[in-house]
Design an enzyme around this catalytic site. Structure first.
Site, short mmCIF file in Angstrom:
data_model
loop_
_atom_site.label_atom_id
_atom_site.label_comp_id
_atom_site.label_asym_id
_atom_site.label_seq_id
_atom_site.Cartn_x
_atom_site.Cartn_y
_atom_site.Cartn_z
N ARG A 9 -22.46 9.45 20.08
CA ARG A 9 -23.51 10.60 20.64
C ARG A 9 -22.57 11.35 21.87
O ARG A 9 -21.58 10.81 22.49
CB ARG A 9 -24.66 9.91 21.33
N ASP A 491 18.72 -16.52 6.08
CA ASP A 491 17.68 -17.45 6.16
C ASP A 491 16.91 -17.58 4.89
O ASP A 491 17.29 -16.95 3.87
CB ASP A 491 16.74 -17.56 7.24
N ASP A 672 13.45 -14.54 9.88
CA ASP A 672 12.07 -13.99 9.83
C ASP A 672 11.20 -14.95 10.89
O ASP A 672 9.99 -14.60 11.31
CB ASP A 672 11.35 -14.48 8.54
#
Length: 728
Positions: A9, A491, A672
């Site tokens: 509003r 990795d 990671d």
């Protein structure tokens, strides 16, 4: 800087007349200060009624020129279904724990989605880079996500003014709806709540519904950091104090006292709503008169009820029940010269409300559930000698422990609290109020808004840094710049292959294996796989390729074309038996978890466990093992849904340094997990380091997914072929 403030509003009604109370009043002083610094404010909101299409252009111009507001136009049918439907028949009762009042409807939720899109459309039309967009409250949960998708670097805050419920309540929403709400709110840089409890409930719901963890309130989702934190909303303390001490206020307060014949005044000020517990409060006052008749004719309850949702039948019924209860109490206890309850069904302006606060001996703020409740704070700073009786279910209770805290469901407790408050010694009241008032002065609405802006700015800057590290896997920056040999370290889990429910199922695709095979055939390229996996697994996957294989985070090394593995250090593993028993105890407690044993390490996996139980157990395990790991021969580290306990002296960083060629190379390293940060840290500065995933890193660049690693490998192969062919 321009602030685009977005709420359901406007700060004014559709015809331009001011709205009393609510967000507009709460933010007024901050917005004035913001403008005084040379900044601009634009308020985006729904006018509260449908504006005919032919009048919309003229209406927009008028509202912008006169009030600095930009209307969002919703057709009446959509507005009813969105606001009266999903907002007020689903979210409002659910988040206030009134589950019996909830209606779950796909139709109203679709309207909620459409309305949020309309708000987004309006914001998109006016947004400029550099703006601060501040979205408010439960009507617009989806808006941050929509805006983030359009403007990835937008500076965006979201603040929830109502409680956020516990997970057990939140999960009552259908899965499609609850996931959509959570993902929508995660588009913000900062999500603010009134209390730490609400923040924790939100974070737990994220974990349980979406499996998203957080690091001290920082959430990583879709290449973006969102911070969730508590910011108790304050009030304009100076405004209330100044007026309360003015001659005008003093005169009005004295007149009220004369009119009340020096009776002890008990005050209740609330909006008409079932969450406020007004009827229960009346029952408690009636019980107070019954149990403590000495106070009859010596006190008066002034009940101010502000009209709300007067067109809703359930609210009309509620008002009738309140009216009848007031009539019953006045009829039972009133006399010709005394009426127990003075009832006012209207809103009071600031100039009349403060004298009412100033003249009050006992303030009753006892909602069943409330996000914050600023009335309690307004009362405290407007006087010094009145005692606050406060519901422990209101957010303000966390800040105001010196008040008399009550459970609104306990009528006897509330009646006793009224007696305690009305009879309390003035010195005791002054002592308690001084502590609370000083606290409120330190956390005024100005400080509240400033903290939100500062935290948003900090998180936005984090995100800019986060984004700048993201890079396309086909970028030329990631290709060799010279004719030097190339040394690549990968990795395994989360880098070459995605995570899987069970580790043995995470194997390379045929396409990836073929690419790695081709890569190994270039004479100038050397490849190393450094993983936490054991020797047997790595050899089963890569044994036929001329790669360096490093198992168990550097415990074992197998050089290219070598048949035997070399141990990089020696240990008698005295710690392992005891720790294995410890991990297995957790495995018994947490269904879906399991312990993996390697020669120099133990890994506890909880990827398949209930996310909440698994995470809590992991935190407990990490805490316990960390306390006993010092000088015990082992090291404890948390990874992606795992807790790993490994031998001291092992580590990917040390292993990477040991196998690095003695000649100068162009070196690349991909990883990671937290264990890969060792490699990023210890390898030479000229190494190209690439983080896969969303968490924080010291790597130079970032990929979002393992697929991008595959793309990079293929791009490198294409580049090397061109070099060999002499076409580049």
């Amino acid at each position: 800087m321009r602030l685009i403030l977005v709420s359901n509003r406007f700060p004014v009604q559709w015809d331009g007349t001011p709205n009393v109370g609510g967000l507009a009043t709460g933010l007024a002083s901050f917005l004035s200060h913001w403008k005084s610094l040379g900044n601009e404010v634009v308020w985006v909101g729904w006018p509260g009624k449908s504006i005919p299409e032919k009048e919309q252009k003229t209406y927009s111009k008028k509202m912008m020129e006169e009030h600095g507001t930009i209307p969002v136009f919703l057709k009446q049918k959509l507005a009813d279904s969105f606001y009266n439907g999903f907002c007020n028949k689903t979210i409002w009762p659910l988040f206030h724990y009134f589950t019996s009042h909830c209606e779950f409807s796909d139709i109203t939720f679709t309207s909620y989605e459409e309305a949020n899109e309309e708000f987004a459309k309006t914001v998109k039309e006016i947004y400029q880079p550099g703006d601060w967009v501040w979205v408010h409250d439960y009507h617009l949960f989806l808006l941050p996500g929509i805006l983030r998708n359009t403007f990835p670097n937008i500076r965006l805050s979201f603040f929830l003014h109502i409680p956020f419920p516990t997970f057990e309540i939140f999960r009552l929403l259908p899965e499609r709806i609850r996931s959509r709400l959570l993902k929508g709110i995660l588009g913000a840089d900062l999500i603010g709540f009134h209390t730490q409890s609400y923040t924790q409930y939100f974070l737990r719901s994220l974990l349980r519904c979406l499996g998203i963890e957080n690091e001290r309130g920082n959430i990583y989702y879709q290449n973006h950091i969102t911070k969730a934190a508590s910011f108790p909303m304050g009030i304009n303390v100076e405004q209330f104090v100044m007026y309360a001490n003015s001659n005008e206020c003093e005169q009005i307060a004295n007149q009220i006292n004369v009119n009340h014949k020096n009776l002890k005044q008990i005050l209740s000020v609330d909006r008409l709503d079932y969450t406020k517990g007004v009827l229960q409060r009346l029952n408690a006052f009636e019980l107070f008169l019954k149990q403590y008749p000495d106070w009859i004719k010596k006190c008066k309850l002034v009940l101010v009820l502000v009209p709300s949702r007067t067109d809703v039948s359930s609210y009309q019924s509620m008002k009738r029940a309140i009216d009848e209860k007031i009539g019953s109490i006045n009829g039972s206890y009133g006399t010709l010269d005394w009426t127990p309850i003075l009832y006012q069904y209207k809103g009071f302006p600031f100039e009349e409300l403060v004298p009412l606060y100033k003249n009050t001996h006992v303030m009753l703020v006892t909602p069943y559930r409330d996000g914050m409740n600023l009335v309690a704070k307004e009362f405290l700073v407007s006087q010094k000698k009145g005692m606050l009786v406060l519901s422990e279910m209101a957010g303000a209770a966390a800040e105001l422990p010196e008040a008399i805290l009550v459970n609104p469901n306990d009528l006897n407790g509330m009646a006793d609290a009224i007696k305690e408050a009305i009879e309390m010694d003035e010195k005791e009241i002054l002592s308690r109020n001084t502590l609370m008032i000083n606290r409120l002065k330190e956390n005024s609405v100005m400080e509240w808004a400033k903290k939100i802006f500062d935290e948003t700015e900090e998180t936005t800057n984090q995100n800019l840094n986060f984004q700048t590290k993201s890079i396309s896997p086909t970028s030329n920056l990631l290709l060799p710049k010279s004719n030097l040999p190339v040394f690549i370290i990968f990795d395994y889990d989360g880098t070459l292959v995605p995570f899987h429910s069970f580790p043995h199922l995470a194997v390379p695709s045929r396409e990836l294996f073929n690419s790695l095979t081709i890569l190994s055939q270039f004479k100038t390229v050397s490849v190393a796989i450094i993983s936490g996996r054991d020797r047997k697994f790595l050899e089963s996957i890569f044994g036929n390729l001329p790669f360096h294989l490093v198992a168990e985070h550097g415990a074992w090394h197998k050089a290219p074309n070598q048949t035997e593995w070399d141990s990089l250090f020696y240990s008698n593993l005295e710690w392992k038996k005891e720790i294995k028993t410890h991990l297995e105890e957790f495995t018994k407690r947490v269904p879906g978890s399991f312990t993996e044993e390697k020669e120099y390490s133990l890994v506890w996996h909880y990827r398949n466990a209930d996310p909440d139980i698994g995470l809590n157990a992991a935190k407990e395990m990490l805490d316990e093992l960390s306390q006993i790991s010092s000088n015990s021969g082992f090291f404890v580290q948390r990874g992606n849904k795992i807790i790993e306990v490994r031998e001291y002296g092992t580590g990917k960083g040390k292993a990477a340094i040991k196998i690095l060629p003695n000649i100068t190379t162009e070196t690349y390293v991909f990883g990671d997990d937290t264990t890969d940060e060792d490699m990023f840290r210890e390898l030479p500065n000229q190494t190209i380091s690439i983080k896969i995933g969303k968490s924080e890193t010291i790597a130079k660049y970032r990929f979002q997914h393992t697929d991008e690693v595959h793309v990079w490998i293929q791009n490198l192969i294409n580049h090397l072929k061109k070099v060999n062919d002499g076409t580049t």
